[in-house]
Design a protein around this motif. Structure first.
Motif, PDB file in Angstrom:
ATOM      1  N   ALA A 116      83.633  69.533  71.968  1.00 50.29           N
ATOM      2  CA  ALA A 116      82.582  70.016  70.927  1.00 50.29           C
ATOM      3  C   ALA A 116      83.167  71.115  70.373  1.00 50.29           C
ATOM      4  CB  ALA A 116      81.387  70.122  71.992  1.00 50.29           C
ATOM      5  N   GLU A 117      83.749  72.056  71.187  1.00 54.38           N
ATOM      6  CA  GLU A 117      84.416  73.154  70.512  1.00 54.38           C
ATOM      7  C   GLU A 117      85.508  72.984  69.379  1.00 54.38           C
ATOM      8  OE1 GLU A 117      84.137  76.940  72.475  1.00 54.38           O
ATOM      9  OE2 GLU A 117      83.612  75.934  74.231  1.00 54.38           O
ATOM     10  N   ILE A 118      86.303  72.149  69.896  1.00 52.04           N
ATOM     11  CA  ILE A 118      87.361  71.763  69.082  1.00 52.04           C
ATOM     12  C   ILE A 118      86.845  70.927  67.973  1.00 52.04           C
ATOM     13  CG2 ILE A 118      89.624  70.440  69.139  1.00 52.04           C
ATOM     14  CD1 ILE A 118      89.768  71.017  71.954  1.00 52.04           C
ATOM     15  N   ALA A 119      86.004  70.108  68.150  1.00 49.63           N
ATOM     16  CA  ALA A 119      85.555  69.194  67.010  1.00 49.63           C
ATOM     17  C   ALA A 119      84.367  69.959  66.177  1.00 49.63           C
ATOM     18  CB  ALA A 119      84.980  67.998  67.471  1.00 49.63           C
ATOM     19  N   ALA A 176      91.133  74.855  70.177  1.00 45.83           N
ATOM     20  CA  ALA A 176      91.336  74.788  71.229  1.00 45.83           C
ATOM     21  C   ALA A 176      91.947  76.049  72.296  1.00 45.83           C
ATOM     22  CB  ALA A 176      92.308  73.726  71.702  1.00 45.83           C
ATOM     23  N   ALA A 177      92.728  76.706  71.616  1.00 49.86           N
ATOM     24  CA  ALA A 177      93.284  78.023  72.148  1.00 49.86           C
ATOM     25  C   ALA A 177      92.093  79.186  72.191  1.00 49.86           C
ATOM     26  CB  ALA A 177      94.440  78.586  71.418  1.00 49.86           C
ATOM     27  N   ARG A 232      88.074  82.220  75.424  1.00 46.21           N
ATOM     28  CA  ARG A 232      86.560  82.425  75.755  1.00 46.21           C
ATOM     29  C   ARG A 232      86.314  81.752  77.314  1.00 46.21           C
ATOM     30  NH1 ARG A 232      85.735  80.864  70.602  1.00 46.21           N
ATOM     31  NH2 ARG A 232      85.276  78.830  71.096  1.00 46.21           N
ATOM     32  N   ARG A 233      87.015  80.968  77.696  1.00 50.47           N
ATOM     33  CA  ARG A 233      86.633  80.523  79.098  1.00 50.47           C
ATOM     34  C   ARG A 233      87.611  81.057  79.912  1.00 50.47           C
ATOM     35  NH1 ARG A 233      85.201  74.519  78.639  1.00 50.47           N
ATOM     36  NH2 ARG A 233      83.968  74.552  76.617  1.00 50.47           N
ATOM     37  N   ASP A 234      88.514  82.134  79.654  1.00 55.29           N
ATOM     38  CA  ASP A 234      89.440  82.361  80.696  1.00 55.29           C
ATOM     39  C   ASP A 234      90.482  81.467  81.249  1.00 55.29           C
ATOM     40  OD1 ASP A 234      89.699  84.982  81.130  1.00 55.29           O
ATOM     41  OD2 ASP A 234      88.274  85.216  82.902  1.00 55.29           O
ATOM     42  N   GLY A 235      90.702  80.665  80.285  1.00 55.50           N
ATOM     43  CA  GLY A 235      91.648  79.605  80.704  1.00 55.50           C
ATOM     44  C   GLY A 235      92.868  80.281  81.114  1.00 55.50           C
ATOM     45  N   SER A 236      93.651  79.184  81.890  1.00 58.49           N
ATOM     46  CA  SER A 236      95.059  79.781  82.199  1.00 58.49           C
ATOM     47  C   SER A 236      96.163  80.246  81.074  1.00 58.49           C
ATOM     48  CB  SER A 236      95.796  78.874  83.194  1.00 58.49           C
ATOM     49  OG  SER A 236      96.126  77.659  82.386  1.00 58.49           O
ATOM     50  N   LEU A 237      96.839  80.970  81.144  1.00 56.25           N
ATOM     51  CA  LEU A 237      97.802  81.497  80.320  1.00 56.25           C
ATOM     52  C   LEU A 237      98.549  80.278  79.625  1.00 56.25           C
ATOM     53  CD1 LEU A 237      99.406  84.727  81.169  1.00 56.25           C
ATOM     54  CD2 LEU A 237      98.299  84.196  78.930  1.00 56.25           C
TER      55      LEU A 237
END
Ligand SMILES: Nc1ncnc2c1ncn2[C@@H]1O[C@H](COP(=O)(O)OP(=O)(O)OP(=O)(O)O)[C@@H](O)[C@H]1O
Ligand SMILES: [Mg+2]
Length: 947
Positions: free
Chosen positions: A297-300, A356-357, A362-367
């Motif tokens: 949803a965020e990407i689109a 996406a990045a 924002r979600r603290d995704g992995s590097l």
């Protein structure tokens, strides 16, 4: 025809299914088989893996399953994390260090991992994963299924190869799938080494099977046409059937190949979708496979509810389906995802990856996950992207150097020409490349750095030139290294400058690698004098350490060598760690010189310090070399388990670095250690590894080491003929001219022992005579003691037990003075035998008891057994009569033969291989001049009676 094939279950594949169930049966028996499925795209690999997992779950087994994906092939450990994530939650049974290792890779573990891990240490992570698998498989057998391995990243493949090489000690079935023609070489390499491998190749379906797959709903003529078009590939069959009119789609693809026809038909399918649905699907393809609706949803840039609605439609159309993990979805097939991705415009992809990045940030995704999207969306000059990619490179460097190299490379591409940050990134980039075994690219990066380095920074340029020369040596191009150094030296105006000194030090090293010890020692002394005048403490320490090593190697004068060593020790001790970091190889040189000069505690201390400094500053090449050297120091100190631990670590690390020269050294030292431990078969296996690495390695110093350590193992394995032949042919003939003079004595002792075992005491004595001269030039206590010990054995074999006892006693005293307790105990073992032969049983018993205790403390298990055997014989009180020519190990074998044991039983009893027992027996027969086991039994019996 929606759902073609879905309802029919699996068509055909009987043999494959039987093999899969057979593997599960093997697993039930506690075995750990490997099954690999391969075939063209769409032949049913994923389907069969799913079947295997279902069957395993049905039996109550644990199942872990992961998939590599085409677009994310640069994200390290993706399939492994995919498979083990859920088990990675409960790590209670793991040691804290292993838990920390895993948490570095599994997201959501709040870190805690050691940051400063070296690429060469990534086997620690591999070990931790193996431990995790053992824990999981302790409760129920485990099926670890990994799909689409043609897209696996290097780090995952390395982990997989490690797991195959060192199987978990619990039942684990490895089920692997990859496309036939796309398998990455490291995977194929690992597969060919696996002895427990079942290979299943999936071929196209037969016409009958295709009919069954398509079902009666498709008219027969159409089925024939579809079969002809698809070639029997089940995926193409069903896709073409979905597409409706074959001819029409073929036309749409411009009459291309089947895959293109299928891709075209998928594109037609997509073209029919409403705009918003297609957009969501394209966003999903950017996001990943499986994907999660919130991120899509965020990407689109559409509301999440809307995405969920769309997903219902997409599921109805079978473009996506629910994934195994809840709340996530998968594409119908990777080919569908790819078609969707490729149907998106470049502009959309750029923006979508950027979103996406941002969403992952924002979600603290992995590097790693963020870097993946950033790499695909950043524009040149994007500072935030450059920073993130560099950060990902630095973080990934330890455990996933190939990925790190990719990210550093991406960051460099974003940097404008002439940007000062290029230089900062090039060196870690080169380091990651070296760690990933890509030395050519590493060299190119270093050369670029050299070009960027301003002329005025002469010293830095000299240091960098030294690095390039080191890389050239690793690539087996010593001439290139030397030419580079000579040229660089010629370009420097002031021949007395620090830069000129640094280059001359590199040239001194170059002499060392070329076995030219004289030149090396001279050059190092010259640099030392200059560095002292310049007041450059690092250069001075490095040159002093190398000069000390040179003095020792030359073996000319004990006072000179001692003075050089003392000076180097002072200089290194005065350097704080952060300065030593700039010249850490000095610790290696000094350590080697110190154990050469029999200052073993000092050697261990400086090597330990070097290891710590190298590790914490990421200098893994020196780190690995230091590990091997430390193992040698521990051998001399009689701490065999420690020596084993360090040499095994060095071997693992060299393997990961893909550096055969270092692998040779590590395995040679391991061979040496295991020989002393009495693990003859382990020693021979390690020697084999050393020698095969030697065959691949570019020429290097220490070329004799793998052969000589192999020979020492051969003596223990009962093959002294070969032992002598190996040393004499590989170490420079009877002069042992390939070995540095100061170390030759040690190998003359091995030659002497080999000749004693061959029943040739005169030849043995002749070797010792040669060694005597060398020991006189550099009369180190331990070296002299080695000579005395061997002399004692010769005397014993020549029926001169009193002489033998005197020599052995002298040897033991010498070894004790230079703190080589293991060697002292070995000398006492000879002393005990000599005393027994001289009829002094009580004293012999006392000496042997002491020796046994000391040997046990060193964990020299084979020698402990020798001591016990001698003690046992003393108790039985008597000589061996005609058996006197046999070594104690041979006596032991003979005694067991006399009891009627088979070779296999004897091998099991003595923890030897069958072949080793055979060799012993052949030698016994030769020495006693008999030809049968019965005759041997009779001889043993006579020996008993004689006592
Ligand atoms: N023997 C079979 N019986 C019934 N359906 C099959 C059979 N083999 C494959 N299929 C169907 O064909 C499609 C493709 O199979 P699958 O995804 O397993 O192929 P794959 O070998 O994994 O391909 P890829 O290399 O692209 O991953 C799936 O829909 C699967 O259900
Ligand atoms: Mg598949």
């Amino acid at each position: 025809v929606p759902g073609v094939g879905e309802q029919v279950g699996i068509v055909g594949r009987d043999a494959e299914l039987r093999a899969l169930h057979g593997a599960l049966d093997a697993l039930a028996r506690g075995e750990s088989p490997t099954v690999v499925l391969h075939g063209e795209p769409g032949t049913g690999k994923t389907l069969l893996l799913r079947e295997l997992r279902d069957a395993a779950r049905g039996r109550g087994y644990a199942v872990a399953s992961g998939t590599a994906t085409e677009l994310e092939r640069s994200v390290p450990f993706r399939p492994v994390v995919d498979a083990l994530e859920e088990f990675g939650q409960d790590l209670g049974g793991l040691a804290p260090a292993q838990r920390a290792e895993l948490s570095a890779v599994f997201p959501g573990h709040g870190g805690g991992a050691r940051g400063g891990i070296l690429p060469a240490e990534r086997y620690l992570l591999h070990d931790a994963v193996r431990r995790l698998l053992e824990l999981v498989a302790a409760d129920a057998p485990l099926v670890l299924a990994l799909d689409d391995l043609q897209w696996a990243d290097e780090a995952s493949l390395e982990l997989l190869a490690h797991t195959m090489r060192r199987r978990p000690r619990a039942p684990v079935l490895l089920a692997l799938a990859h496309r036939s023609r796309e398998a990455p070489p490291p995977l194929l390499d690992a597969l060919t080494r696996d002895d427990a491998l079942t290979e299943l190749e999936l071929r196209p379906l037969s016409p009958d099977e295709a009919d069954e797959l398509l079902g009666p709903g498709v008219p027969a003529p159409r089925r024939r046409a579809l079969y002809a078009e698809s070639g029997g590939n089940p995926f193409y069959l069903t896709e073409l059937a979905r597409a409706g009119d074959v001819a029409a789609t073929a036309g749409a693809a411009g009459g291309g190949t089947v895959p293109r026809t299928v891709a075209a038909s998928i594109r037609c399918e997509l073209a029919r979708l409403p705009e918003c649905t297609r957009l969501a699907l394209q966003a999903a393809a950017v996001s990943g496979d499986p994907f999660e609706p919130g991120l899509v949803a965020e990407i689109a840039e559409v509301p999440r509810d809307r995405v969920l609605e769309v997903l219902d439609d997409l599921q109805a159309l079978e473009l996506v389906r629910p994934a195994e993990s809840p709340g996530r979805f998968r594409f119908r097939h990777p080919i569908v995802r790819r078609a969707v991705y490729e149907s998106s415009g470049d502009g959309f992809l750029l923006a979508a990856h950027a979103r996406a990045a941002a969403a992952l940030a924002r979600r603290d995704g992995s590097l790693a996950a963020r870097a993946h999207h950033v790499e695909r969306s950043a524009l040149p000059g994007d500072d935030a992207a450059i920073e993130l990619l560099s950060e990902a490179g630095r973080t990934g460097a330890g455990r996933a150097p190939a990925a790190a190299a990719r990210w550093f490379g991406a960051a460099l591409r974003l940097l404008p020409d002439g940007d000062g940050r290029r230089l900062e990134l090039l060196v870690p980039y080169a380091t990651a490349l070296a760690a990933a075994g890509r030395v050519d690219e590493c060299r190119a990066a270093l050369i670029e750095a050299l070009d960027l380095l301003p002329e005025q920074l002469e010293l830095a340029r000299a240091r960098l030139t030294g690095l390039v020369a080191g890389v050239d040596h690793m690539r087996g191009e010593p001439e290139a290294a030397r030419a580079l150094l000579v040229r660089a030296l010629a370009e420097i105006e002031d021949g007395d400058s620090a830069a000129a000194c640094a280059l001359r030090l590199e040239l001194a090293l170059d002499h060392w690698l070329a076995n030219d010890w004289r030149e090396m020692a001279g050059a190092a002394r010259g640099v030392l004098a200059h560095a002292r005048a310049l007041g450059d403490r690092q250069l001075e320490a490095e040159a002093a350490a190398l000069a000390a090593l040179g003095e020792y190697y030359l073996g000319r004068s004990l006072p000179d060598a001692e003075a050089a060593l003392a000076e180097a020790r002072l200089l290194l001790d005065a350097l704080p760690d952060h300065e030593l970091a700039g010249c850490v190889r000095a610790a290696l040189f000094l350590g080697q010189a110190a154990f050469g000069m029999e200052q073993h505690d000092a050697a261990a201390a400086v090597l330990r310090r070097g290891i710590d400094v190298a590790r914490s500053t990421g200098q893994e090449y020196w780190f690995v070399a230091l590990l091997s050297a430390r193992a040698v120091a521990e051998i001399w100190r009689g701490r065999l388990p420690l020596a084993q631990e360090h040499s095994e670590a060095a071997a693992e690390a060299s393997h990961l670095l893909g550096n055969d020269q270092m692998l040779v050294a590590a395995h040679s030292v391991l061979t040496w250690t295991l020989t002393l431990r009495g693990d003859v078969d382990g020693a021979l296996a390690s020697a084999e590894a050393a020698r095969s690495a030697f065959g691949r390695a570019p020429a290097s110093a220490l070329g004799w080491l793998p052969h000589c350590t192999f020979a020492a193992a051969l003596v223990e394995a009962g093959d002294p003929d070969r032992a002598s032949a190996v040393i004499l042919s590989q170490a420079g003939g009877e002069d042992l001219s390939a070995i540095e003079p100061s170390f030759r004595v040690h190998w003359y002792e091995v030659l002497a022992r080999a000749d004693l075992a061959r029943g040739r005491p005169e030849e043995a004595a002749a070797w010792l005579e040669r060694a005597e001269e060398l020991a006189a030039a550099l009369p180190l206590e331990g070296r002299v003691a080695e000579l005395r010990r061997a002399g004692a054995e010769v005397a014993l074999a020549s029926a001169l037990p009193e002489d033998a006892a005197a020599l052995a006693r002298e040897a033991a005293d010498g070894f004790r003075r230079c703190r080589q307790p293991l060697d002292a105990a070995r000398a006492e073992l000879v002393l005990g035998r000599a005393l027994a032969a001289a009829g002094e049983e009580r004293e012999a018993t006392r000496v042997l008891l002491g020796a046994r205790e000391q040997l046990a403390a060193c964990h020299a298990d084979g020698l402990v057994r020798d001591a016990e055997r001698e003690l046992g014989e003393l108790r039985e009180d008597g000589g061996a009569g005609e058996l006197a020519a046999l070594t104690s190990r041979e006596l032991e074998v003979a005694g067991l033969v006399a009891t009627g044991m088979t070779n296999r039983e004897i091998a099991a009893r003595l923890v030897l291989s069958d072949r080793t027992v055979e060799r012993h027996l052949a030698r016994i027969f030769a020495k006693l001049g008999i030809g049968s086991r019965a005759a041997l039994a009779a001889a043993v019996e006579r020996g008993r009676v004689a006592r």
